[in-house]
Design an enzyme around this catalytic site. Structure first.
Site, PDB file in Angstrom:
ATOM      1  N   LYS A 174       0.866  -1.169   0.000  1.00 44.14           N
ATOM      2  CA  LYS A 174       0.000   0.000   0.000  1.00 44.14           C
ATOM      3  C   LYS A 174       0.906   1.223   0.000  1.00 44.14           C
ATOM      4  O   LYS A 174       1.495   1.583   1.011  1.00 44.14           O
ATOM      5  CB  LYS A 174      -0.917   0.039   1.232  1.00 44.14           C
ATOM      6  N   GLU A 253       9.985   1.047  10.318  1.00 45.60           N
ATOM      7  CA  GLU A 253      11.031   2.045  10.014  1.00 45.60           C
ATOM      8  C   GLU A 253      10.385   3.401  10.170  1.00 45.60           C
ATOM      9  O   GLU A 253       9.639   3.849   9.299  1.00 45.60           O
ATOM     10  CB  GLU A 253      11.538   1.844   8.572  1.00 45.60           C
ATOM     11  N   CYS A 287      14.123  10.507   6.320  1.00 45.38           N
ATOM     12  CA  CYS A 287      14.075  10.136   7.726  1.00 45.38           C
ATOM     13  C   CYS A 287      15.431  10.272   8.406  1.00 45.38           C
ATOM     14  O   CYS A 287      15.510  10.451   9.608  1.00 45.38           O
ATOM     15  CB  CYS A 287      13.576   8.707   7.858  1.00 45.38           C
ATOM     16  N   GLU A 389      10.892  16.148  14.520  1.00 43.56           N
ATOM     17  CA  GLU A 389      11.473  16.035  13.174  1.00 43.56           C
ATOM     18  C   GLU A 389      10.887  17.178  12.326  1.00 43.56           C
ATOM     19  O   GLU A 389       9.674  17.200  12.089  1.00 43.56           O
ATOM     20  CB  GLU A 389      11.006  14.671  12.659  1.00 43.56           C
TER      21      GLU A 389
END
Ligand code: NAD
Length: 488
Positions: A174, A253, A287, A389
């Site tokens: 997906k 992750e 990331c 982040e």
């Protein structure tokens, strides 16, 4: 509007969806690239069923056949590299030069998984007793599901699918709603190569639709044995809880908050070079992008002056991501720009100094999602840009006075994905690399991602490894056969 594949790829065939339509927008121009008819829970369940059957077919393939198939997928990606890169840029806003890099990075996961599968082995541990042998078999897990983010529309699929197929598993993917077209373009490549090689056409499916609906149907299917997810920590937690009742194996992750540490003994020009790579790749939307710059007090200003010169030059290369000369395109969507703006405003309000950038860039004829590369000095750990982040082109720099203080600052966040150490002192390099509580360390290296490494985070950055032989292992399960051996 019609040049892209917009159908779902389910059970080895392209089918039109049966749920709400989904618009795919070019973040640089606001143009509608395509409208995809989404998949319902019923269609996702059909994909999960086909996935279960294909898992049996994959398991039955010889290792040689699997390896050949996976290698052909690498070649298939390379043969269509230009088209894939253009599509990736259109739907993600990634500068074309970087999109080409991503396509090659994606192909390298198939090379690597094929090589790892060729060498994969079971075990025959030394027997403790004369009358027993323990034969350890390495077997494919079976039917797997992958959920991927928009920031690497092809590479994150490759990092999951390549080891899955090489290990003898099947996978339904997906992709993110922002970037489904690259996934579907790859599905065409898959379909062609599966047909040519006689590999199972249904060992890969792509289902796009409302995320909780599609993910729920895929995870709850009784044949699903593993979920591999790359995305935010919040969504990772939700998915882990959905996997818990059936104890489905998970690889997560998740987000990061990487420290970029520059020690007084670093080669500053080299450190600046690596900082540019780490911070501004895809406009800071990866990331492992450096999020907090920790600078030794004696060289902090010198480093920032040199960095500022590079950032000034970078600011002249913002624009249309399809152009060869562009180094910075738009951020993915309005929410991403709003988050960057909020982080910068919060930092300035709390006493950070804006050295350069700090606002949207107006590009004639393009959207309002472009943001200037930005440097903030005098940041501190209380600021949003240091504890969350930012996922944008913002350097938030703070000074430290000792190695111990630098390590404490680096580890003082709930995330543990990547960390960067810039030093010429090999003892310090190893000391700090060992002290960092994260899964990836860039030692004088601002771009540590590579297919042969076991990539993955700690703490709120997730669990599990992808890439290299460990990535392949994650799609296998061990079984041992204990054999009694009669002596003469
Ligand atoms: P996201 O978590 O919002 O979305 C990722 C995927 O999850 C998408 O496919 C999305 O459709 C799906 N999703 C969202 N909500 C869902 C739900 N309730 N149920 C099921 N699926 C759902 O993340 P994003 O904004 O697309 O990606 C950015 C994040 O991903 C950042 O935090 C970044 O650090 C992280 N990331 C991590 C890695 C890594 O390897 N650790 C790599 C790339 C990106």
């Amino acid at each position: 509007m019609h040049e892209f594949e917009t159908r779902q790829y389910v059970g080895g065939a392209f089918v039109v969806g049966d749920a709400e339509p989904l618009e795919v927008v070019n973040p640089a121009t606001n143009a509608t690239l395509a409208v995809i008819t989404g998949a319902s829970a019923a269609l996702a369940t059909r994909a999960a069923e086909a996935n279960a059957e294909a898992a049996r077919a994959m398991r039955a393939l010889s290792v040689l056949k699997r390896v050949e198939f996976v290698r052909r997928l690498a070649s298939g990606i390379r043969a269509q590299a230009a088209g894939l890169a253009a599509l990736l840029t259109a739907e993600s806003g990634k500068p074309i030069v970087e999109s080409r890099g991503e396509v090659e990075y994606a192909a390298s996961f198939f090379d690597n998984a094929a090589a790892a599968a060729e060498c994969a082995a079971g075990e025959l541990p030394a027997s403790r007793t004369a009358d027993r042998r323990v034969l350890v078999l390495r077997e494919p897990i079976g039917a797997t599901v992958a959920i991927t983010p928009w920031n690497f529309p092809l590479a994150m699929i490759a990092r999951k699918l390549a080891p899955a197929l090489a290990a003898g598993c099947s996978q339904v993917v997906k992709p993110a709603e922002e970037t489904p077209l690259t996934a579907l373009a790859f599905a065409r490549i898959y379909e062609q190569i599966a047909r040519d090689t006689g590999a199972p056409m249904a060992a890969f499916s792509v289902v796009i639709g409302d995320p909780p609906t599609v993910a729920g149907a895929l995870i709850s299917h009784p044949a699903t044995r593993k979920l591999s997810f790359t995305g935010s920590t919040d969504v990772g937690r939700i998915l882990a809880s959905q996997c818990a009742p059936r104890l489905i194996k998970t690889a997560l992750e998740l987000g990061g908050n990487a420290p970029f540490m520059v020690f007084a003994d670093a080669d500053l020009d080299r450190a600046v070079e690596q900082a540019m790579l780490s911070k501004f790749r895809f406009m800071g939307q990866t990331c492992i992008c450096a999020n907090r710059f920790l600078l030794a007090a004696p060289i902090a200003d010198d480093f920032l002056v040199r960095l500022e010169a590079r950032v000034q030059a970078l600011a002249t290369a913002i624009g249309d991501p399809t152009l060869e000369s562009t180094r910075m395109g738009p951020l993915i969507n309005d929410a991403a720009v709003a988050k960057v703006e909020a982080h910068v405003a919060d930092a300035v309000a709390r006493g950070a100094r804006l050295r350069i950038g700090g606002r949207r860039a107006a590009i004639a004829g393009l959207s309002r999602r472009f943001y200037e590369p930005t440097i903030l000095s005098h940041a501190d750990p209380s600021m949003l840009c240091a504890c969350e982040e930012t996922f944008g082109p913002v350097v938030a720099a703070m000074a430290f006075n000792s190695e111990a203080e630098a390590i404490a600052l680096a580890n003082a966040v709930p995330y543990g994905l990547a960390g960067y150490v810039m030093t010429q002192d090999v003892d310090r390099l190893l000391r700090v690399a060992e002290a960092l509580d994260c899964g990836v360390v860039g030692a004088n290296d601002g771009a540590p991602s590579t297919a042969e490494a076991p990539f993955g985070g700690r703490k709120d950055s997730g669990l599990g490894k992808e890439g290299g032989t460990h990535g392949l292992d994650a799609y296998t399960d061990l079984k041992y056969v204990s054999m009694r051996v009669r002596s003469h």
